[in-house]
Design a protein around this motif. Structure first.
Motif, PDB file in Angstrom:
ATOM      1  N   PRO A 103       6.057 -53.152  40.446  1.00  0.00           N
ATOM      2  CA  PRO A 103       5.415 -51.826  40.475  1.00  0.00           C
ATOM      3  C   PRO A 103       3.918 -51.937  40.738  1.00  0.00           C
ATOM      4  O   PRO A 103       3.285 -52.969  40.471  1.00  0.00           O
ATOM      5  N   GLY A 104       3.347 -50.849  41.224  1.00  0.00           N
ATOM      6  CA  GLY A 104       1.934 -50.861  41.577  1.00  0.00           C
ATOM      7  C   GLY A 104       1.020 -51.203  40.414  1.00  0.00           C
ATOM      8  O   GLY A 104       0.003 -51.873  40.592  1.00  0.00           O
ATOM      9  N   THR A 105       1.363 -50.731  39.214  1.00  0.00           N
ATOM     10  CA  THR A 105       0.513 -51.016  38.058  1.00  0.00           C
ATOM     11  C   THR A 105       0.421 -52.508  37.760  1.00  0.00           C
ATOM     12  O   THR A 105      -0.566 -52.974  37.191  1.00  0.00           O
ATOM     13  N   LEU A 106       1.436 -53.265  38.161  1.00  0.00           N
ATOM     14  CA  LEU A 106       1.449 -54.707  37.939  1.00  0.00           C
ATOM     15  C   LEU A 106       0.856 -55.462  39.126  1.00  0.00           C
ATOM     16  O   LEU A 106       0.098 -56.427  38.956  1.00  0.00           O
ATOM     17  N   VAL A 107       1.193 -55.008  40.338  1.00  0.00           N
ATOM     18  CA  VAL A 107       0.837 -55.750  41.550  1.00  0.00           C
ATOM     19  C   VAL A 107      -0.595 -55.489  42.002  1.00  0.00           C
ATOM     20  O   VAL A 107      -1.325 -56.421  42.367  1.00  0.00           O
ATOM     21  N   THR A 108      -1.011 -54.225  42.013  1.00  0.00           N
ATOM     22  CA  THR A 108      -2.298 -53.871  42.625  1.00  0.00           C
ATOM     23  C   THR A 108      -3.480 -54.633  42.032  1.00  0.00           C
ATOM     24  O   THR A 108      -4.316 -55.157  42.797  1.00  0.00           O
ATOM     25  N   PRO A 109      -3.617 -54.738  40.706  1.00  0.00           N
ATOM     26  CA  PRO A 109      -4.764 -55.496  40.182  1.00  0.00           C
ATOM     27  C   PRO A 109      -4.778 -56.952  40.651  1.00  0.00           C
ATOM     28  O   PRO A 109      -5.847 -57.494  40.962  1.00  0.00           O
ATOM     29  N   ALA A 110      -3.602 -57.573  40.728  1.00  0.00           N
ATOM     30  CA  ALA A 110      -3.531 -58.968  41.163  1.00  0.00           C
ATOM     31  C   ALA A 110      -3.870 -59.100  42.637  1.00  0.00           C
ATOM     32  O   ALA A 110      -4.591 -60.024  43.049  1.00  0.00           O
ATOM     33  N   VAL A 111      -3.367 -58.187  43.459  1.00  0.00           N
ATOM     34  CA  VAL A 111      -3.669 -58.232  44.897  1.00  0.00           C
ATOM     35  C   VAL A 111      -5.162 -57.997  45.132  1.00  0.00           C
ATOM     36  O   VAL A 111      -5.789 -58.664  45.970  1.00  0.00           O
ATOM     37  N   ASP A 112      -5.748 -57.061  44.389  1.00  0.00           N
ATOM     38  CA  ASP A 112      -7.187 -56.804  44.535  1.00  0.00           C
ATOM     39  C   ASP A 112      -7.996 -58.064  44.246  1.00  0.00           C
ATOM     40  O   ASP A 112      -8.942 -58.400  44.985  1.00  0.00           O
ATOM     41  N   VAL A 113      -7.639 -58.764  43.174  1.00  0.00           N
ATOM     42  CA  VAL A 113      -8.342 -60.003  42.819  1.00  0.00           C
ATOM     43  C   VAL A 113      -8.159 -61.039  43.926  1.00  0.00           C
ATOM     44  O   VAL A 113      -9.114 -61.707  44.342  1.00  0.00           O
ATOM     45  N   ALA A 114      -6.913 -61.176  44.415  1.00  0.00           N
ATOM     46  CA  ALA A 114      -6.620 -62.178  45.440  1.00  0.00           C
ATOM     47  C   ALA A 114      -7.384 -61.908  46.724  1.00  0.00           C
ATOM     48  O   ALA A 114      -8.005 -62.812  47.307  1.00  0.00           O
ATOM     49  N   VAL A 115      -7.358 -60.665  47.187  1.00  0.00           N
ATOM     50  CA  VAL A 115      -8.020 -60.322  48.447  1.00  0.00           C
ATOM     51  C   VAL A 115      -9.522 -60.542  48.342  1.00  0.00           C
ATOM     52  O   VAL A 115     -10.157 -61.106  49.250  1.00  0.00           O
ATOM     53  N   ALA A 116     -10.115 -60.122  47.218  1.00  0.00           N
ATOM     54  CA  ALA A 116     -11.561 -60.297  47.043  1.00  0.00           C
ATOM     55  C   ALA A 116     -11.932 -61.774  47.015  1.00  0.00           C
ATOM     56  O   ALA A 116     -12.924 -62.194  47.628  1.00  0.00           O
TER      57      ALA A 116
END
Length: 369
Positions: free
Chosen positions: A90-103
């Motif tokens: 779900p977005g609540t789980l994935v989005t924070p991790a993807v944001d960290v990874a991309v940055a």
């Protein structure tokens, strides 16, 4: 407890990934199972838009400390200049991790080819805002991409339904097979106890035991290479042999690139069949093979099996440390001495070499009550 389980393979097959659907079809084969609540990084080397698949890394979500902190040194060391990020859940789980990874990737100058979230047969791109190709409700895709699945199968890759299925592939045998193995192990250990009790020259016994054990390792590799399998008595004796570090290291030195399939069958079989106290060496050898194959999920499960039996087992702890710190398999492989170098370093067999094996001869007593 959920922990991060990074999975950096030594090398990846030449799968042709021409679309987002191809990427998502390939991921389960690259990590060995259909992921859930996971963050995946697919590393590419080469020119933009023509990068070659080089490694795949997976973490459990939510990320555990230190999260993605070790990824940058690995990417630099492996020459990765492009990455595809895929989060499952779900977005609540994935989005924070993807944001960290991309940055983190962009800060290090790595091109993020795409960043995706996948859930229930649909995917969303964090890098695309066009409603015509990235609708708000997500884009449906086939969980099994036929072409990629066929390519992966040709390369010998499998995609199990989930991580739990992979874990069950190392479950100890049960029923009559377990009872037969237990009885055979008791007989073999009793025979060896008698041999030790009658021995008048322990140094000579050590030399004979090590020579027999190293020969049995080679016999086992030959048997599994020809499609055979050790019977219970051979397996029990090999389990005793591997308790001696020199014999175990002989097996480790024989894990060559052209024999990984053979070693995987052999050590997976012994990990499942041996009585629990004999499991750590076989499970650690399976961990070496799986890690070298790029199957770090299986490697982690095998090493956990070893450490569950003996938390202080040094080989399992060394390899688990390497996995968690995203060290490429070739780093340890380059440091592993050959059989001849082991002989030179360790010298002639000594009675003290047998002590770990002797400690396993007595069957553990069941707890009272």
């Amino acid at each position: 407890m959920t922990t991060d389980t990074p999975a950096p393979p030594a090398s990846q097959p030449r799968l042709l990934l021409g679309s987002t659907e191809d990427v998502l079809g390939a991921v389960p084969y690259l990590v060995g199972f259909h992921p859930a609540n996971s963050l995946i990084m697919i590393g590419l080397k080469g020119r933009p838009s023509r990068g070659r698949l080089h490694l795949t890394i997976r973490w459990d979500l939510p990320l555990a400390a230190p999260g993605l902190g070790r990824i940058v040194p690995l990417l630099r060391k492996e020459g990765i200049n492009q990455v595809i990020v895929v989060g499952y859940g779900p977005g609540t789980l994935v989005t924070p991790a993807v944001d960290v990874a991309v940055a983190l990737l962009r800060q290090d100058g790595v091109t993020v080819v795409d960043a995706l979230r996948v859930e229930e047969g649909r995917y969303w791109s964090y890098l695309c805002s066009r409603a015509d190709c990235c609708p708000a409700e997500g884009t449906p895709y086939g969980r099994e991409a036929d072409v990629i699945a066929a390519e992966a199968t040709v390369h010998g890759l499998v995609a199990l339904p989930d991580r739990e299925t992979l874990e069950r592939s190392l479950d100890p045998v049960g029923g009559s097979a377990r009872l037969a193995m237990r009885r055979t192990t008791a007989r073999v250990t009793e025979e060896l106890r008698g041999r030790l009790a009658r021995c008048e020259d322990v140094e000579r016994l050590a030399a004979e035991f090590v020579a027999d054990g190293m020969a049995r390792v080679r016999t086992a590799i030959g048997a599994y290479a020809s499609g055979g399998r050790f019977d219970d008595e051979q397996a029990a004796r090999l389990g005793l042999d591997l308790a001696v570090t020199r014999i175990r290291d002989e097996a480790w030195a024989l894990v060559t690139d052209d024999a990984h399939d053979v070693h995987r069958r052999l050590w997976q079989d012994l990990t499942r069949r041996l009585e629990p106290r004999f499991v750590p060496p076989a499970a650690s050898l399976l961990g070496v093979v799986a890690w070298s194959d790029g199957d770090s999920a299986l490697a982690g499960i095998a090493l956990t099996r070893a450490r569950d039996v003996d938390p202080g087992y040094s080989m399992a702890n060394l390899l688990m440390h390497a996995l968690h710190h995203l060290l490429p398999p070739h780093m340890l492989k380059e440091r592993m001495p050959s059989s001849e170098e082991l002989d030179e370093e360790m010298g002639s067999p000594r009675a003290a070499w047998l002590l770990p094996m002797i400690a396993l001869l007595e069957e553990p007593k069941a707890p009272a009550g």
